[in-house]
Scaffold this motif. Structure first.
Motif: not given
Length: 126
Positions: A39-40, A48, A50, A117, A119
């Protein structure tokens, strides 16, 4: 198609409840289990991260600095392969500082339904 959309929306609502609930309960293992191994993750304007190990270390630091975290979701918008969540989050820090911060999360899901991902859009300076 309508039934499929409702099923997808229910899965996404459940995922949001599981992921944000895990953070609110300070359950790192449950949180990390929802993430893809690679996963980012990006929190606001931070660089970010990782992978689960790096994300778990960051979460450990956050949980060590807080007495409690409570998410309040106002909207969950499922789209194919993504989930968008909007709400507020209450932080009570161990130094006694309390903050309520608006947030918007955008999650990209992999084929297995894990978050590939993650955010987080928020302003901790409020």
């Amino acid at each position: 198609k309508m039934h499929h959309d409702m099923a997808a929306a229910e899965r996404h609502e459940r995922l949001v409840a599981e992921v944000l609930g895990a953070i609110d309960r300070a359950d790192s293992d449950a949180f990390l289990a929802a993430l893809d191994e690679d996963c980012e993750f990006r929190f606001a304007s931070s660089p970010a991260l990782h992978g689960r190990a790096a994300i778990g270390a960051m979460l450990g630091e956050l949980l060590a600095a807080t007495e409690s975290i409570a998410h309040h979701c106002q909207d969950v918008w499922p789209t194919p392969g993504h989930v968008v969540v909007r709400g507020t989050v209450d932080y009570l820090f161990k130094d006694g500082t309390a903050k309520t911060v608006p947030f918007c999360d955008v999650w990209r899901l992999n084929e297995a339904g894990r978050i590939a991902r993650y955010d987080i859009y928020c302003d901790m300076n409020v």
